[in-house]
Design a protein around this motif. Structure first.
Motif, mmCIF file in Angstrom:
data_model
loop_
_atom_site.group_PDB
_atom_site.id
_atom_site.type_symbol
_atom_site.label_atom_id
_atom_site.label_comp_id
_atom_site.label_asym_id
_atom_site.label_seq_id
_atom_site.Cartn_x
_atom_site.Cartn_y
_atom_site.Cartn_z
ATOM 1 N N VAL A 1 0.847 -1.193 0.000
ATOM 2 C CA VAL A 1 0.000 0.000 0.000
ATOM 3 C C VAL A 1 0.881 1.242 0.000
ATOM 4 O O VAL A 1 1.864 1.326 0.756
ATOM 5 N N LYS A 2 0.513 2.197 -0.840
ATOM 6 C CA LYS A 2 1.131 3.538 -0.814
ATOM 7 C C LYS A 2 0.030 4.554 -1.018
ATOM 8 O O LYS A 2 -0.586 4.629 -2.089
ATOM 9 N N HIS A 3 -0.234 5.307 0.043
ATOM 10 C CA HIS A 3 -1.322 6.277 0.037
ATOM 11 C C HIS A 3 -2.625 5.588 -0.390
ATOM 12 O O HIS A 3 -3.000 4.576 0.174
ATOM 13 N N GLY A 4 -3.292 6.084 -1.395
ATOM 14 C CA GLY A 4 -4.583 5.502 -1.764
ATOM 15 C C GLY A 4 -4.489 4.344 -2.736
ATOM 16 O O GLY A 4 -5.528 3.840 -3.176
ATOM 17 N N SER A 5 -3.297 3.914 -3.074
ATOM 18 C CA SER A 5 -3.150 2.842 -4.056
ATOM 19 C C SER A 5 -2.678 1.567 -3.366
ATOM 20 O O SER A 5 -1.964 1.616 -2.359
ATOM 21 N N SER A 6 -3.047 0.446 -3.933
ATOM 22 C CA SER A 6 -2.593 -0.842 -3.392
ATOM 23 C C SER A 6 -2.611 -1.895 -4.498
ATOM 24 O O SER A 6 -3.401 -1.800 -5.445
ATOM 25 N N VAL A 7 -1.746 -2.883 -4.336
ATOM 26 C CA VAL A 7 -1.684 -4.026 -5.250
ATOM 27 C C VAL A 7 -1.487 -5.269 -4.383
ATOM 28 O O VAL A 7 -0.736 -5.224 -3.392
ATOM 29 N N TYR A 8 -2.145 -6.351 -4.731
ATOM 30 C CA TYR A 8 -1.941 -7.578 -3.951
ATOM 31 C C TYR A 8 -1.656 -8.758 -4.876
ATOM 32 O O TYR A 8 -1.976 -8.735 -6.065
ATOM 33 N N ARG A 9 -1.041 -9.740 -4.296
ATOM 34 C CA ARG A 9 -0.809 -11.018 -4.958
ATOM 35 C C ARG A 9 -1.165 -12.128 -3.959
ATOM 36 O O ARG A 9 -1.017 -11.950 -2.748
ATOM 37 N N THR A 10 -1.608 -13.253 -4.510
ATOM 38 C CA THR A 10 -1.984 -14.380 -3.657
ATOM 39 C C THR A 10 -0.870 -15.424 -3.660
ATOM 40 O O THR A 10 -0.405 -15.856 -4.732
ATOM 41 N N LEU A 11 -0.479 -15.813 -2.474
ATOM 42 C CA LEU A 11 0.562 -16.830 -2.301
ATOM 43 C C LEU A 11 -0.085 -18.076 -1.709
ATOM 44 O O LEU A 11 -0.764 -18.018 -0.671
ATOM 45 N N LYS A 12 0.131 -19.210 -2.362
ATOM 46 C CA LYS A 12 -0.402 -20.473 -1.857
ATOM 47 C C LYS A 12 0.651 -21.141 -0.989
ATOM 48 O O LYS A 12 1.760 -21.414 -1.454
#
Length: 356
Positions: free
Chosen positions: A342-353
């Motif tokens: 997360v940086k300020h109002g932006s975010s990116v996620y990834r899923t790890l199994k």
């Protein structure tokens, strides 16, 4: 004023009063002159009145109503000259002018003043004090872009008297240029340009930003012989759009330019593997939308403690990416864990199994 000396052929036994009479209004002697007892002469000062032309006038000397002699005096017009303490004068600077008369004045004399160019300003008039023959007056100027000759004129007895002064161009600000957009914790380059090449010693341009979201140096110097100089401006780590305005000033001229400072955002997140056995590690890489000028912190979260991440990761100055380690724990059954940056109002996620 002139000195008149009257001499008789023999010493007088008692104080002797002689009458004085001018032949014209240009001369203003006292009504009488007294020769002291035992003397043959006496002196008196004769005032003069302004005249526009040269004229020959006399002062007649009488004793008991009889004219005994006369003295001729050439009365010349009072003249003036205009000069300056700085010639030439750099535009934008102040100076002084001088009115100089050909003779001291008996009474205060006020002379009008005018300038032929609005870039050089003088007072409406200047006064020469009684007994003096000169007076000074202040001069103010504004910057000009080319060398100019300015005439300062005064009038005395209907005749104009003037002096010329060269007004030198001053390197003043012509333009200020900045990029329209900057991102937080970034660096942009601004440019100031002068109207003419900077003189010896260079020209200092002052800089001011309207708010702390964009920091500029207090000054930037355009080197001698150059027309322009650049400077670095640094943006802060804003959370929302900010609109600072930078103002530059040189030679009494200012220019402003606005910049939109936008928040940094996360543009990417990758994991070195999408599946990992419990107890293993994975390397994550976070990428911002642009390189940063100073070390910049982003926030990391994991949706499940089975896959732990540091609370933050720092992207070093000059870069836009950073790596971090995802550490996992042994588990009995497989789990999908969301890793988010997360940086300020932006975010990116990834899923790890995470598998057993």
């Amino acid at each position: 004023m002139v000195a008149l000396s009257v001499t008789i052929d023999r010493a007088v036994a008692t104080d002797t009063v002689l009458d004085l009479e001018p032949s014209g209004s240009e001369l203003a002697p006292p009504a009488t002159l007294t020769i002291p007892a035992g003397s043959t002469s006496a002196k008196v000062n004769v005032d003069t009145n302004p005249t526009s032309t040269a004229s020959f006038r006399q002062i007649f000397v009488s004793y008991r109503g009889y004219r005994v002699t006369g003295y001729g005096i050439l009365v010349t017009p009072l003249k003036a000259s205009v000069s300056f303490d700085k010639a030439p004068l750099a535009s934008g600077e102040a100076g002084n002018g001088l009115i100089y008369l050909s003779a001291p004045v008996r009474q205060a004399l006020t002379l009008p003043l005018s300038s032929s160019n609005a870039a050089l300003t003088v007072p409406a008039s200047v006064t020469v004090k009684p007994g003096a023959k000169f007076a000074t007056f202040p001069i103010t100027t504004t910057p000009v872009s080319a060398r100019q000759t300015v005439r300062v004129t005064s009038t005395l007895l209907g005749f104009p008297y003037f002096g010329n002064v060269q007004l030198l161009p001053t390197a003043s600000l012509k333009t200020l240029t900045l990029p329209a957009t900057a991102y937080g914790n970034g660096k942009i380059v601004g440019t100031v340009r002068l109207t003419i090449a900077a003189p010896a010693g260079g020209t200092t341009v002052t800089l001011v930003s309207s708010n702390a979201s964009l920091t500029v140096p207090a000054t930037v110097t355009v080197p001698a012989g150059q027309y322009a100089a650049t400077f670095d401006a640094f943006s802060s780590d804003v959370a929302t759009d900010s609109l600072p305005v930078v103002t530059a000033t040189a030679g009494g001229v200012s220019a402003s330019s606005g910049v939109t400072v936008k928040p940094l955002s996360v543009s990417g997140l990758t994991l070195s593997a999408s599946t990992v056995a419990g107890g293993g590690t994975v390397t994550g890489t976070v990428t911002l939308n642009t390189a940063v000028a100073v070390d910049t912190v982003v926030t990391l979260t994991s949706a499940d403690p089975v896959a732990s991440v540091p609370a933050t990761v720092t992207i070093l100055a000059g870069g836009k990416t950073a790596t971090f380690t995802v550490s996992t724990s042994a588990i009995a059954s497989a789990k999908n864990v969301k890793i988010t940056v997360v940086k300020h109002g932006s975010s990116v996620y990834r899923t790890l199994k995470v598998t057993p």
